[in-house]
Design an enzyme around this catalytic site. Structure first.
Site, PDB file in Angstrom:
ATOM      1  N   LYS A 111       5.269  -0.207   2.409  1.00  0.00           N
ATOM      2  CA  LYS A 111       6.065   0.453   2.871  1.00  0.00           C
ATOM      3  C   LYS A 111       7.378  -0.514   2.715  1.00  0.00           C
ATOM      4  O   LYS A 111       7.410  -1.615   2.439  1.00  0.00           O
ATOM      5  CB  LYS A 111       5.958   0.956   4.225  1.00  0.00           C
ATOM      6  CG  LYS A 111       4.961   2.183   4.181  1.00  0.00           C
ATOM      7  CD  LYS A 111       4.955   2.927   5.717  1.00  0.00           C
ATOM      8  CE  LYS A 111       4.209   4.223   5.575  1.00  0.00           C
ATOM      9  NZ  LYS A 111       3.915   4.910   7.041  1.00  0.00           N
ATOM     10  N   ARG A 144      -4.810   3.099   6.931  1.00  0.00           N
ATOM     11  CA  ARG A 144      -4.552   4.077   5.903  1.00  0.00           C
ATOM     12  C   ARG A 144      -3.768   3.361   4.631  1.00  0.00           C
ATOM     13  O   ARG A 144      -2.960   2.783   4.682  1.00  0.00           O
ATOM     14  CB  ARG A 144      -3.665   5.138   6.464  1.00  0.00           C
ATOM     15  CG  ARG A 144      -3.354   6.199   5.525  1.00  0.00           C
ATOM     16  CD  ARG A 144      -2.341   7.383   6.055  1.00  0.00           C
ATOM     17  NE  ARG A 144      -2.074   8.464   5.201  1.00  0.00           N
ATOM     18  CZ  ARG A 144      -1.179   8.586   4.143  1.00  0.00           C
ATOM     19  NH1 ARG A 144      -0.458   7.559   3.966  1.00  0.00           N
ATOM     20  NH2 ARG A 144      -0.819   9.434   3.386  1.00  0.00           N
TER      21      ARG A 144
END
Length: 282
Positions: free
Chosen positions: A225, A259
Site C-alpha cells: 500500500k 491479508r
C-alpha cells in the site's frame, strides 16, 4: 483479562486462530492498484493453486477495485467477475476457504450460498443497508472494516482528532448493530489506507494491540500500500520488502490475519515471528 475469539466457523470449517493466519488476495478486477487484470479464467485458478501451495489459509476474492479514486461498478459487472470464478475455484479446490470482498448484500448472499466462508466488507454496511441483515441467513464470519468516506473520495482530506480512539468507537457501535442481527463471528480490520493519511496509518499500526479491547480477531491489510510507497519512494510492484517489514510489526502488535498479495513471503514472516515469540518467553 479480555477474551479474544480463537476460532472462526466458516460454513462448518473451523479456522484455529491460536496462530496467525494468511489470507491471499485474488483481484478479479482490471484496475486494482497492484495486480489489476492479471487473473482471468485459467490464470485465476493457477494463482489460487499457487497461493494454497504457498500456505494460504484462505483466499479473498474481489470483483471491484477499492483503490483511492475508484468508482463503484454495477451489480451485474461485479457478479460477472466473481460468481463464475467462485464456482470454478470451489470445483477445483473444494476444501479451500474463500472470502468474498464485496460491499453488496446480494453478492455476499450468492457467494455464501455457493460455499464461500467469509464476507469481507470494506464499507461496514454503510453502502448496502441490507448487509447486516444477510449475516443471519448465511452465518459466516464477517470482516468489519473502517473506512472514512468512500473509495472515490476517501483520500481527499482524511481527518481525525484521535484516529485510534475514533475507529475503536466506530467498531463498538457497529459491533452492537451487527449483534442485533446475527451471532456470526466478527473479524475487525482498522482499514489501513482507507481514508487515512500516512501518519494515521502508522499511528494505527503502533496502537494495533489496543483493538484487543473489542475481543475480536484482528485482520490487517498492509500489502504493497501507499503507506509503504510514500515512505520509501517506491511503487506497488517494488514494495514487497516494505510489506514484509510491516507484516512483522503487525504480528508483533497483535494481528491475527494478514491479508496479502505475496503468500509465500507472509508465511515466512509468520514462521520467523513464531520462533521469535517463543524465544522471548525464555
Amino acid at each position: 483479562m479480555l477474551y479474544k475469539a480463537k476460532t472462526l466457523n466458516c460454513n462448518g470449517r473451523i479456522i484455529d486462530l491460536s496462530t496467525p493466519k494468511i489470507m491471499g488476495i485474488l483481484n478479479l478486477t482490471p484496475d486494482s492498484f497492484f495486480d489489476g487484470g492479471r487473473y482471468k479464467g485459467e490464470a485465476a485458478l493457477q494463482q489460487v493453486a499457487k497461493m494454497l501451495a504457498d500456505g494460504a489459509d484462505m483466499i479473498d476474492i474481489g470483483g471491484m477495485s477499492s483503490k483511492p479514486g475508484a468508482s463503484i461498478v454495477s451489480l451485474e459487472e461485479e457478479q460477472e467477475r466473481v460468481i463464475p470464478a467462485i464456482k470454478s475455484i470451489l470445483k477445483e479446490f473444494p476444501e479451500a476457504i474463500l472470502s468474498i470482498d464485496t460491499i453488496r448484500s446480494e453478492i455476499a448472499k450468492e457467494a455464501c450460498d455457493l460455499g464461500v466462508g467469509i464476507i469481507n466488507d470494506i464499507s461496514a454496511g454503510s453502502i448496502d443497508s441490507n448487509m447486516y441483515g444477510v449475516l443471519r441467513s448465511v452465518n459466516v464470519p464477517y470482516v468489519l472494516m473502517h473506512m472514512q468516506g468512500f473509495p472515490e473520495n476517501m483520500q481527499d482530506n482524511p481527518n481525525y482528532s484521535n484516529v485510534t480512539k475514533e475507529i475503536i468507537d466506530f467498531m463498538i457501535e457497529e459491533l452492537g448493530k451487527i449483534r442485533k442481527h446475527s451471532p456470526t463471528d466478527i473479524i475487525i480490520d482498522p482499514g489501513f489506507g482507507f481514508g487515512k493519511s500516512v501518519a494515521h496509518n502508522y499511528e494505527l499500526l503502533k496502537n494495533l494491540n489496543l483493538f484487543n479491547i473489542l475481543e475480536c480477531p484482528i485482520m490487517v491489510g498492509l500489502s504493497r500500500k501507499s503507506m509503504i510507497n510514500k515512505v520509501i519512494d517506491s511503487t506497488p510492484d517494488k514494495a514487497l520488502n516494505g510489506s514484509t517489514a510491516l507484516h512483522m510489526l503487525a504480528l508483533q502488535n497483535g494481528a491475527d490475519i494478514l491479508r496479502v498479495h505475496d503468500v509465500k513471503e507472509a508465511v515466512e514472516v509468520k514462521k520467523l515471528h513464531a520462533i521469535y515469540s517463543e524465544a522471548i518467553k525464555h
